[in-house]
Motif scaffolding. Structure first.
Motif, PDB file in Angstrom:
ATOM      1  N   ILE A   1      27.063 -29.183 -22.387  1.00  0.00           N
ATOM      2  CA  ILE A   1      27.061 -27.727 -22.289  1.00  0.00           C
ATOM      3  C   ILE A   1      28.469 -27.213 -22.560  1.00  0.00           C
ATOM      4  O   ILE A   1      29.451 -27.770 -22.059  1.00  0.00           O
ATOM      5  CB  ILE A   1      26.619 -27.254 -20.897  1.00  0.00           C
TER       6      ILE A   1
ATOM      7  N   ASN B   1      27.254 -34.598 -20.980  1.00  0.00           N
ATOM      8  CA  ASN B   1      26.119 -35.013 -20.169  1.00  0.00           C
ATOM      9  C   ASN B   1      26.278 -36.448 -19.697  1.00  0.00           C
ATOM     10  O   ASN B   1      25.692 -36.851 -18.695  1.00  0.00           O
ATOM     11  CB  ASN B   1      24.826 -34.895 -20.965  1.00  0.00           C
TER      12      ASN B   1
ATOM     13  N   ARG C   1      28.870 -28.644 -13.542  1.00  0.00           N
ATOM     14  CA  ARG C   1      27.436 -28.584 -13.774  1.00  0.00           C
ATOM     15  C   ARG C   1      26.689 -29.102 -12.558  1.00  0.00           C
ATOM     16  O   ARG C   1      27.161 -30.015 -11.871  1.00  0.00           O
ATOM     17  CB  ARG C   1      27.034 -29.369 -15.018  1.00  0.00           C
TER      18      ARG C   1
ATOM     19  N   ASN D   1      23.141 -30.589 -12.171  1.00  0.00           N
ATOM     20  CA  ASN D   1      21.962 -31.042 -12.919  1.00  0.00           C
ATOM     21  C   ASN D   1      20.666 -30.729 -12.184  1.00  0.00           C
ATOM     22  O   ASN D   1      19.639 -30.471 -12.828  1.00  0.00           O
ATOM     23  CB  ASN D   1      22.058 -32.532 -13.214  1.00  0.00           C
TER      24      ASN D   1
ATOM     25  N   LYS E   1      19.963 -27.272 -13.010  1.00  0.00           N
ATOM     26  CA  LYS E   1      20.023 -26.997 -14.447  1.00  0.00           C
ATOM     27  C   LYS E   1      20.956 -25.822 -14.737  1.00  0.00           C
ATOM     28  O   LYS E   1      20.624 -24.913 -15.524  1.00  0.00           O
ATOM     29  CB  LYS E   1      18.621 -26.740 -15.015  1.00  0.00           C
ATOM     30  N   THR E   2      22.097 -25.850 -14.124  1.00  0.00           N
ATOM     31  CA  THR E   2      23.028 -24.738 -14.241  1.00  0.00           C
ATOM     32  C   THR E   2      24.443 -25.268 -14.461  1.00  0.00           C
ATOM     33  O   THR E   2      24.839 -26.276 -13.867  1.00  0.00           O
ATOM     34  CB  THR E   2      22.989 -23.856 -12.984  1.00  0.00           C
ATOM     35  N   VAL E   3      25.163 -24.583 -15.323  1.00  0.00           N
ATOM     36  CA  VAL E   3      26.573 -24.869 -15.548  1.00  0.00           C
ATOM     37  C   VAL E   3      27.370 -23.630 -15.152  1.00  0.00           C
ATOM     38  O   VAL E   3      26.939 -22.501 -15.409  1.00  0.00           O
ATOM     39  CB  VAL E   3      26.831 -25.238 -17.009  1.00  0.00           C
TER      40      VAL E   3
ATOM     41  N   CYS F   1      27.102 -19.426 -23.393  1.00  0.00           N
ATOM     42  CA  CYS F   1      26.974 -20.860 -23.172  1.00  0.00           C
ATOM     43  C   CYS F   1      26.071 -21.435 -24.257  1.00  0.00           C
ATOM     44  O   CYS F   1      25.261 -20.731 -24.862  1.00  0.00           O
ATOM     45  CB  CYS F   1      26.450 -21.191 -21.785  1.00  0.00           C
TER      46      CYS F   1
END
Length: 118
Positions: free
Chosen positions: A34, A53, A72, A74, A77-79, A96
């Protein structure tokens, strides 16, 4: 389809802080690197940070190093992009992007405006 939704932008005075979020859906999040990019009026888009990742390694250009921090989550599911000591030259639309192959083939969010007043 991959969807990315940025949030957290706004107006802040120079020296202030903001935290941007990029919420992802429609992808196996752990497979994707990301990145955060920004584009100011009349300027080309530039990368401001990315996180891999595979090992969570990060990258920052000199212009934001030591001021911005990418992270991040995981599970969510957010950065996030924590931006400190903001400067007027940080004013831009921040996007992003998510990729498994390269940034030229990345999926992009709609962007969030960051405005830093002097």
């Amino acid at each position: 389809d991959v969807q990315l939704v940025e949030s957290g932008g706004g107006l802040v005075q120079a020296g202030g802080s903001l935290r941007l979020s990029c919420a992802a859906s429609g992808l196996i999040f752990g497979d994707y690197s990301i990145g955060w990019f920004r584009q100011a009026p009349g300027k080309e888009r530039e990368g401001v940070s990315c996180i891999s990742n595979s090992d969570g390694s990060t990258y920052y250009p000199d212009s934001v190093k030591a001021r911005f921090t990418i992270s991040r989550d995981n599970a969510k599911k957010t950065v996030y992009l924590q931006m400190n000591s903001l400067k007027p030259e940080d004013t831009a639309v921040y996007y992003c992007a998510a990729t498994t192959t390269g940034w030229s083939l990345a999926s992009w969010g709609q962007g969030t405006q960051v405005t830093v007043s002097s």
